[in-house]
Scaffold this motif. Structure first.
Motif, mmCIF file in Angstrom:
data_model
loop_
_atom_site.group_PDB
_atom_site.id
_atom_site.type_symbol
_atom_site.label_atom_id
_atom_site.label_comp_id
_atom_site.label_asym_id
_atom_site.label_seq_id
_atom_site.Cartn_x
_atom_site.Cartn_y
_atom_site.Cartn_z
ATOM 1 N N GLN A 161 0.835 -1.191 0.000
ATOM 2 C CA GLN A 161 0.000 0.000 0.000
ATOM 3 C C GLN A 161 0.881 1.257 0.000
ATOM 4 O O GLN A 161 1.926 1.296 0.661
ATOM 5 C CB GLN A 161 -0.909 0.007 1.236
ATOM 6 C CG GLN A 161 -1.874 -1.158 1.291
ATOM 7 C CD GLN A 161 -3.059 -0.965 0.361
ATOM 8 O OE1 GLN A 161 -3.103 0.020 -0.394
ATOM 9 N NE2 GLN A 161 -4.002 -1.878 0.378
ATOM 10 N N ASP A 162 0.455 2.281 -0.717
ATOM 11 C CA ASP A 162 1.236 3.514 -0.821
ATOM 12 C C ASP A 162 1.398 4.212 0.528
ATOM 13 O O ASP A 162 2.438 4.774 0.839
ATOM 14 C CB ASP A 162 0.587 4.468 -1.822
ATOM 15 C CG ASP A 162 0.630 3.909 -3.243
ATOM 16 O OD1 ASP A 162 1.529 3.081 -3.504
ATOM 17 O OD2 ASP A 162 -0.220 4.289 -4.063
ATOM 18 N N PHE A 163 0.337 4.170 1.360
ATOM 19 C CA PHE A 163 0.387 4.930 2.598
ATOM 20 C C PHE A 163 1.088 4.166 3.721
ATOM 21 O O PHE A 163 1.603 4.766 4.648
ATOM 22 C CB PHE A 163 -1.037 5.305 3.047
ATOM 23 C CG PHE A 163 -1.951 4.125 3.219
ATOM 24 C CD1 PHE A 163 -2.016 3.446 4.415
ATOM 25 C CD2 PHE A 163 -2.759 3.708 2.168
ATOM 26 C CE1 PHE A 163 -2.861 2.372 4.573
ATOM 27 C CE2 PHE A 163 -3.600 2.631 2.317
ATOM 28 C CZ PHE A 163 -3.655 1.961 3.528
ATOM 29 N N SER A 164 1.114 2.845 3.682
ATOM 30 C CA SER A 164 1.714 2.071 4.767
ATOM 31 C C SER A 164 3.054 1.461 4.416
ATOM 32 O O SER A 164 3.843 1.123 5.305
ATOM 33 C CB SER A 164 0.765 0.945 5.188
ATOM 34 O OG SER A 164 0.550 0.049 4.104
ATOM 35 N N GLN A 165 3.350 1.289 3.117
ATOM 36 C CA GLN A 165 4.595 0.696 2.655
ATOM 37 C C GLN A 165 4.850 -0.682 3.274
ATOM 38 O O GLN A 165 5.981 -1.070 3.533
ATOM 39 C CB GLN A 165 5.771 1.620 2.959
ATOM 40 C CG GLN A 165 5.732 2.940 2.202
ATOM 41 C CD GLN A 165 5.753 2.741 0.681
ATOM 42 O OE1 GLN A 165 6.500 1.923 0.166
ATOM 43 N NE2 GLN A 165 4.916 3.496 -0.022
ATOM 44 N N SER A 166 3.762 -1.432 3.530
ATOM 45 C CA SER A 166 3.877 -2.779 4.059
ATOM 46 C C SER A 166 2.689 -3.593 3.578
ATOM 47 O O SER A 166 1.724 -3.048 3.038
ATOM 48 C CB SER A 166 3.935 -2.778 5.591
ATOM 49 O OG SER A 166 2.718 -2.277 6.123
ATOM 50 N N ALA A 167 2.763 -4.914 3.783
ATOM 51 C CA ALA A 167 1.683 -5.803 3.375
ATOM 52 C C ALA A 167 1.518 -6.900 4.422
ATOM 53 O O ALA A 167 2.496 -7.375 5.006
ATOM 54 C CB ALA A 167 1.972 -6.419 2.007
ATOM 55 N N ASP A 168 0.274 -7.261 4.691
ATOM 56 C CA ASP A 168 -0.066 -8.381 5.576
ATOM 57 C C ASP A 168 -0.879 -9.388 4.763
ATOM 58 O O ASP A 168 -2.101 -9.479 4.900
ATOM 59 C CB ASP A 168 -0.878 -7.894 6.784
ATOM 60 C CG ASP A 168 -0.119 -6.859 7.606
ATOM 61 O OD1 ASP A 168 1.119 -6.938 7.643
ATOM 62 O OD2 ASP A 168 -0.767 -5.981 8.200
ATOM 63 N N PRO A 169 -0.235 -10.157 3.896
ATOM 64 C CA PRO A 169 -0.978 -10.973 2.929
ATOM 65 C C PRO A 169 -1.535 -12.268 3.531
ATOM 66 O O PRO A 169 -0.995 -12.814 4.489
ATOM 67 C CB PRO A 169 0.078 -11.279 1.862
ATOM 68 C CG PRO A 169 1.372 -11.238 2.599
ATOM 69 C CD PRO A 169 1.220 -10.227 3.677
ATOM 70 N N PHE A 170 -2.626 -12.713 2.937
ATOM 71 C CA PHE A 170 -3.166 -14.042 3.165
ATOM 72 C C PHE A 170 -3.810 -14.502 1.862
ATOM 73 O O PHE A 170 -4.048 -13.699 0.951
ATOM 74 C CB PHE A 170 -4.171 -14.057 4.322
ATOM 75 C CG PHE A 170 -5.470 -13.346 4.027
ATOM 76 C CD1 PHE A 170 -6.586 -14.034 3.578
ATOM 77 C CD2 PHE A 170 -5.576 -11.972 4.213
ATOM 78 C CE1 PHE A 170 -7.777 -13.378 3.312
ATOM 79 C CE2 PHE A 170 -6.756 -11.306 3.946
ATOM 80 C CZ PHE A 170 -7.863 -12.014 3.486
ATOM 81 N N VAL A 171 -4.092 -15.794 1.737
ATOM 82 C CA VAL A 171 -4.618 -16.369 0.500
ATOM 83 C C VAL A 171 -5.962 -17.033 0.791
ATOM 84 O O VAL A 171 -6.080 -17.817 1.748
ATOM 85 C CB VAL A 171 -3.644 -17.397 -0.108
ATOM 86 C CG1 VAL A 171 -4.221 -17.983 -1.404
ATOM 87 C CG2 VAL A 171 -2.291 -16.759 -0.374
ATOM 88 N N LYS A 172 -6.962 -16.698 -0.012
ATOM 89 C CA LYS A 172 -8.265 -17.340 0.053
ATOM 90 C C LYS A 172 -8.370 -18.322 -1.115
ATOM 91 O O LYS A 172 -8.217 -17.941 -2.279
ATOM 92 C CB LYS A 172 -9.384 -16.311 -0.021
ATOM 93 C CG LYS A 172 -10.778 -16.908 0.029
ATOM 94 C CD LYS A 172 -11.860 -15.843 -0.029
ATOM 95 C CE LYS A 172 -11.930 -15.090 1.265
ATOM 96 N NZ LYS A 172 -13.087 -14.162 1.309
ATOM 97 N N VAL A 173 -8.641 -19.589 -0.797
ATOM 98 C CA VAL A 173 -8.686 -20.661 -1.794
ATOM 99 C C VAL A 173 -10.135 -21.089 -2.010
ATOM 100 O O VAL A 173 -10.873 -21.310 -1.039
ATOM 101 C CB VAL A 173 -7.840 -21.870 -1.350
ATOM 102 C CG1 VAL A 173 -7.841 -22.950 -2.428
ATOM 103 C CG2 VAL A 173 -6.418 -21.439 -1.015
ATOM 104 N N LYS A 174 -10.540 -21.191 -3.273
ATOM 105 C CA LYS A 174 -11.886 -21.647 -3.630
ATOM 106 C C LYS A 174 -11.790 -22.756 -4.675
ATOM 107 O O LYS A 174 -11.009 -22.650 -5.628
ATOM 108 C CB LYS A 174 -12.719 -20.495 -4.192
ATOM 109 C CG LYS A 174 -12.987 -19.378 -3.206
ATOM 110 C CD LYS A 174 -13.801 -18.268 -3.838
ATOM 111 C CE LYS A 174 -14.019 -17.120 -2.868
ATOM 112 N NZ LYS A 174 -14.788 -16.015 -3.490
ATOM 113 N N LEU A 175 -12.585 -23.797 -4.468
ATOM 114 C CA LEU A 175 -12.732 -24.854 -5.478
ATOM 115 C C LEU A 175 -14.063 -24.634 -6.188
ATOM 116 O O LEU A 175 -15.132 -24.725 -5.572
ATOM 117 C CB LEU A 175 -12.701 -26.239 -4.819
ATOM 118 C CG LEU A 175 -11.419 -26.643 -4.096
ATOM 119 C CD1 LEU A 175 -11.509 -28.094 -3.644
ATOM 120 C CD2 LEU A 175 -10.194 -26.432 -4.960
#
Length: 407
Positions: A161-175
């Motif tokens: 993100q431009d304002f935070s300069q960090s990321a807290d990623p997670f992945v959502k999986v769908k079948l």
């Protein structure tokens, strides 16, 4: 000419020409008037001493220097107390305004995380950032146990993100599966999973593994969809990209397959249709949203499942009002025939967006609801919806139209 002596004699010999009765009457009147005047004077004195002295705003004189200093201290303390009260009032007012704004700007305020998805999807397409980065995962299939397994390994080069300069990623999986769907593009969400959230990392390592039973016939119809999102505690989760893989193109029956690909822009999937009616009453400043029917595809039995819909009115990215329908047993075509009424200002009605979110729940089981699809109509950045235009042109008349349910 008479002498002075004779004049005194004649004056002394004068007598009032009134009888004794008149004299006593005049005397009685005089005494009565005197008594009344005395009573009035006594009453006025009583009222004067009974009245309490009013405190004056200014002290004009003091007996000594110490008295002057004491008086000045009293007035300064009173002024400071008044200023503190005014400051506290302003602070409280600002806090109230901040709370009101936070309810409008935050998608997770006062509702559950899953219910916030109906508000999030309204601006999700416009909020996607420049997509870049890679995601690596592996899939395998056990023929003896008819078990499908998927492992989300890691990601690299994710955007921030431009304002935070960090990321807290997670992945959502769908079948996704279209096995029982007569329409070629209609999908059914067979399973949903989420990985853990990795804090402050553009190159997260997940290592999350998921599995479910699948037959070989079902395996050929499955599409794996992996959505990478940036977790945000106070607002909607940002979309970082997605990956799709058709299991029919992989040789899973012989050995596991590891895949590493570039992230792509998030695309919605068609999971059903919903029949809605809209009616606009300009004089009453009211809009009526009728939920008539919902058509969905399902791979499992619907005997113990039910559907309900939540209708949310949004204006300028601020949730104004929302209502939900009653619970209906799930069928291939579920009939509701319910009308929800919203009273809004005319300016809000003409600029608002209507989001209809459909949830599936298991009867007699708590915390089992699951979002299965959404339909959004109204004024968007891309222009007005066709159904919305027909409603505004046909005032006081209900206009019905089928809409796609997307997820």
């Amino acid at each position: 000419m008479s002498s002075p002596g004779s004049f005194r004699l004649s004056f002394a010999s004068l007598r009032m020409p009134f009888s004794d009765g008149v004299k006593y009457t005049l005397l009685g009147i005089s005494v009565s008037l005197f008594a009344i005047a005395a009573l009035i004077l006594t009453w006025q004195l009583y009222q004067y001493f009974k009245r309490k002295p009013k405190p004056s705003g200014k002290v004009k004189s003091y007996q000594s220097v110490d008295d002057k200093q004491a008086g000045k201290t009293i007035f300064e303390a009173a002024d400071k107390e008044s200023d503190i009260q005014k400051h506290d009032y302003k602070v409280q007012k600002l806090e109230d305004e901040i709370k009101k704004l936070s309810r409008c700007l935050s998608a997770t305020s006062s509702i559950s995380e899953q219910d916030s998805a109906d508000f999030q999807s309204i601006t999700e397409a416009d909020a996607q950032m420049n997509i870049h980065g890679k995601l690596r995962f592996s899939v395998s299939y056990d023929r003896e146990q008819s078990q499908f397994a998927l492992t989300v390994l890691d990601a690299t080069g994710l955007p921030v993100q431009d304002f935070s300069q960090s990321a807290d990623p997670f992945v959502k999986v769908k079948l996704l599966s279209g096995l029982l769907s007569k329409q070629p593009n209609l999908q059914c969400v067979l399973q949903e999973w989420e990985t853990k959230t990795v804090k402050n990392s553009r190159n997260p390592v997940f290592g999350s593994q998921f599995s479910c039973p699948l037959t070989e016939k079902e395996l050929k119809t499955i599409t794996v969809k992996l959505e990478v999102r940036d977790f945000d505690r106070f607002s909607r989760h940002s979309v970082l990209g997605e990956l799709r893989t058709h299991l029919n193109n992989l040789n899973l029956l012989s050995h596991p397959v590891e895949i590493s690909e570039e992230l792509q822009k998030l695309n919605k999937d068609l999971v059903g249709e919903i029949l809605l009616s809209l009616k606009y009453l300009p004089t009453a400043q009211r809009i009526e949203v009728g939920l008539l029917k919902i058509k969905t595809a399902s791979l499992t039995s619907n005997q113990d499942k039910a559907l309900y819909a939540r209708v949310t009115i949004v204006c300028n990215q601020c949730r104004l009002k929302q209502q939900k329908t009653s619970l209906k047993s799930k069928w291939g075509i579920t009939v509701f025939n319910e009308v929800l009424t919203f009273s809004l200002l005319d300016s809000n009605i003409r600029e608002c967006v209507i989001a209809v979110s459909v949830y599936e729940t298991i009867i007699n089981q708590k915390n089992s609801k699951r979002l299965i699809g959404q339909a959004i109509l109204g004024k968007r950045k891309a222009g007005e919806d066709e159904h919305w235009c027909l409603m505004m042109q046909s005032l006081r008349q209900p206009i019905a139209k089928w809409h796609s349910l997307l997820i």
